[in-house]
Motif scaffolding. Sequence first.
Motif, PDB file in Angstrom:
ATOM      1  N   MET A   1      40.451  42.475  38.960  1.00 38.96           N
ATOM      2  CA  MET A   1      40.075  41.108  39.306  1.00 38.96           C
ATOM      3  C   MET A   1      38.797  41.106  40.139  1.00 38.96           C
ATOM      4  O   MET A   1      37.837  40.401  39.835  1.00 38.96           O
ATOM      5  CB  MET A   1      41.206  40.416  40.062  1.00 38.96           C
ATOM      6  N   SER A   2      38.754  41.960  41.164  1.00 35.75           N
ATOM      7  CA  SER A   2      37.553  41.943  42.020  1.00 35.75           C
ATOM      8  C   SER A   2      36.348  42.475  41.244  1.00 35.75           C
ATOM      9  O   SER A   2      35.224  42.011  41.433  1.00 35.75           O
ATOM     10  CB  SER A   2      37.790  42.772  43.286  1.00 35.75           C
ATOM     11  N   ARG A   3      36.581  43.428  40.323  1.00 37.69           N
ATOM     12  CA  ARG A   3      35.458  43.906  39.503  1.00 37.69           C
ATOM     13  C   ARG A   3      34.870  42.731  38.707  1.00 37.69           C
ATOM     14  O   ARG A   3      33.668  42.469  38.765  1.00 37.69           O
ATOM     15  CB  ARG A   3      35.937  45.001  38.536  1.00 37.69           C
ATOM     16  N   LEU A   4      35.774  41.997  38.057  1.00 35.90           N
ATOM     17  CA  LEU A   4      35.325  40.852  37.246  1.00 35.90           C
ATOM     18  C   LEU A   4      34.635  39.816  38.132  1.00 35.90           C
ATOM     19  O   LEU A   4      33.615  39.241  37.762  1.00 35.90           O
ATOM     20  CB  LEU A   4      36.522  40.237  36.517  1.00 35.90           C
ATOM     21  N   GLN A   5      35.191  39.630  39.324  1.00 32.17           N
ATOM     22  CA  GLN A   5      34.575  38.666  40.240  1.00 32.17           C
ATOM     23  C   GLN A   5      33.123  39.050  40.489  1.00 32.17           C
ATOM     24  O   GLN A   5      32.214  38.239  40.361  1.00 32.17           O
ATOM     25  CB  GLN A   5      35.338  38.616  41.557  1.00 32.17           C
TER      26      GLN A   5
END
Lengths: 117, 412, 152, 88
Positions: free
Chosen positions: C129-133
């Motif tokens: 999720m944080s990567r995509l963010q």
Amino acid sequence: MNQQEYLDIARQVLDRQLIDSNNIPCGKADDLEVECGPGGRLKMTAILVGPDARARRLPGLLRTLARRFLGDKVVRVPWGEVSVITSQIKLKSRASELGLDGAERRAARLIRQIPGA
Amino acid sequence: MKKALEIFLGILTAMGGFVEIGELVFSINAGAKFGYSLLWVVALGTIGIIIYGEMAGRIAAVTGQPVFYLIRERAGFVVGLGTLVAANLVNLLTCAAEIGGVAILLKLALNWPYRVFILLGLIFFLLVMWFLPFQWIERTFGLLGLLMVVFMLTAILLKPDWPQAAAGFIPNVPALESPKEYLVYAYFAVALMSSIMLPYETYFYASGGIEDHWTPSDVPLNRIIVTVGFVLGSLLAVALIIMGARLFLPNHIEPQLPGSAALGPVIVFGKWGLALALLGMFFAFGGAAIETCLSAAYNLAQFVGWPWGKFRKPGGAPRFALAWITMLILAGLLITTGVDPVSVVEYSIIFSVIILPLTYLPILLVAADRTCMGAFANRWWANTLGWFYLIILTIAGLCAIPLLIITHGGKG
Amino acid sequence: MRRATQHGRWLQSAVALLIIGGLGFWFTAEVNKPLGAEDLKIAVSELRSHAAEGRLIAEQALSARLTATFFQTQTSMLRDKAGAVVKDLNSTAPRAGLEEELSRVKAFAERISADLASLSSSFDDRQEMSRLQEDLDTVFRQALEMEESLKH
Amino acid sequence: MKRLSEILYLKVVTEDGKFLGHAIDFRSAGEPEHGDSRDERAVDEIVYARFGMLERLGLRKAEEKTIPMNSVRAIEEDRIVVADAEAG
């Protein structure tokens, strides 16, 4: 409310709501029947109610379409049936006696089949 | 005492029923694009809907005549018919959009297929409208729509720049980069105005007064409900604009989904904010769906002179009942095709600007007419304001579609 | 009172003209428009907005302020919107000289809708999720730049 | 036998063709019905008015005039002809 000593037919009758002797709405004064005597004598003889009376007031093409899809039924309510004219027009008899309740009765038959109607 | 309660409930109902999906989207985007600078349109629109809502309610209370009696009697049969068709087209589009909005909200909460929720929503509305009496419907949805207040709290807790916001209430045009931007500003001004003055509100409000058997003695009640209720309701629109300005503008987001609106309360209140926002919107949109589809039935029945009203059992006003049932189902079918509710409501709002003058002129003529309103006829100031708004709306109506096209529906 | 008919008639004819003319104009505009800088700018700003919203949603989810259902549904709806932009771009031919910009916009569009797609299924995977963010954040900034450049 | 909608809004002209205005209403003497009964209502006056642009826009009230029916010469398809005396 209007204490005038004359009646303006177009403004006080045409397109007004009709209510029968039980105060039940039963259509609008869609048009009026006028009798033309010799010279320029005019008499209002009846209120006309129904799809055909409405359709005739539409311009050309719309009129034919309206006739085709809404039918050409028209009910003639003799002026003698008019009881009181205020913002609405009260009639002396019941809608059923004047033949103004046809469509409403048919719809009622349909709706009453649903529970809770 | 009973009167006081009636006024209180009436006010809250008017407030809770003020916002629907179109107004929600346009308000938030107005804020997201132009910050606080369009707030004045909300003020302008609110005063307008108060003026005309009050007139329509007063006419209903004094003469017992709903809006479409007047439209046919004053504007004449042909023009009246034109207005009827246009008005009910807008009602259909709006109703469809609200149903779609409700379905999206349910999907956001449960994540079943969209069309399942359209169907469920449709059934729910049909049952509610079939079995509940008018006041129950009006109040249930109105009062639960008050959950939208969560957006007000959100706006406040987002710490807006109050002086700047206040400045936005003074009619203004901000300095923008390109001529195109000014057109977009104009488009949003027109759309926001229209979304606040949506014609169905007047049809529904006046017919509602007759449903509640108002008499001349209710004229003051009508005045209080309209004024206080609509002012409070407009605060919701204000809150949405502020939210757009404080949250979406800095984040470069132009929300296109009902769900996006919920992000504001989410940021401030977390999951609880989410729940309240979704519920509030559910009842706000649901209420609007019912009101638009009832309005369509009112308009038709009133134009051709059928017995109408929820105070009659369906069996007592069969064609009226058939009309709203058909309307609801048509709206359902329309939205099931998969068209985006938000764009549907954008069109319906733009097209309704055009019918607003046709709707309001007859109301103004009758409200000003001493022969049928007697002592309750408009004072000079009501007439002046009435004409003022009629002119504004005509101008807005003339610009509406060109603006819609030139700005690609406000996209730029 | 029937005076109303007179302005009514006038208003109505104005209205009719407006609707017909407007729709005609709209239709012709829709049919024969090659993809101009204008349309590209609109497409980019839409994408920019979707990326930014995806970023915001991810951020909120990471701080545990969203329910799984809302997260999944909202992000997949956003993805659909981005997907729609991709479709539009593919369906129309660009005006001469815009090919290069168009391909960049398409690249954004595909990247963003891909990100949003994987985002919607990443609720339980905080790292993903944080990567995509972050990725959405970078696309967002690039889109914003391009939007600016297209304005002039 | 005619219908009101067929004669409403007809041009009102004098015998020598002078245009006076459009017939916006037909007036019948005697109060509006309130319980009393009559089988028909005679029209006694034609109400006519001229509509310029201002009136059409509703910016000015059209001035209404009336003609007694007995000075009406003929009611035709597209116009109502009245005696010249009314031209004043």
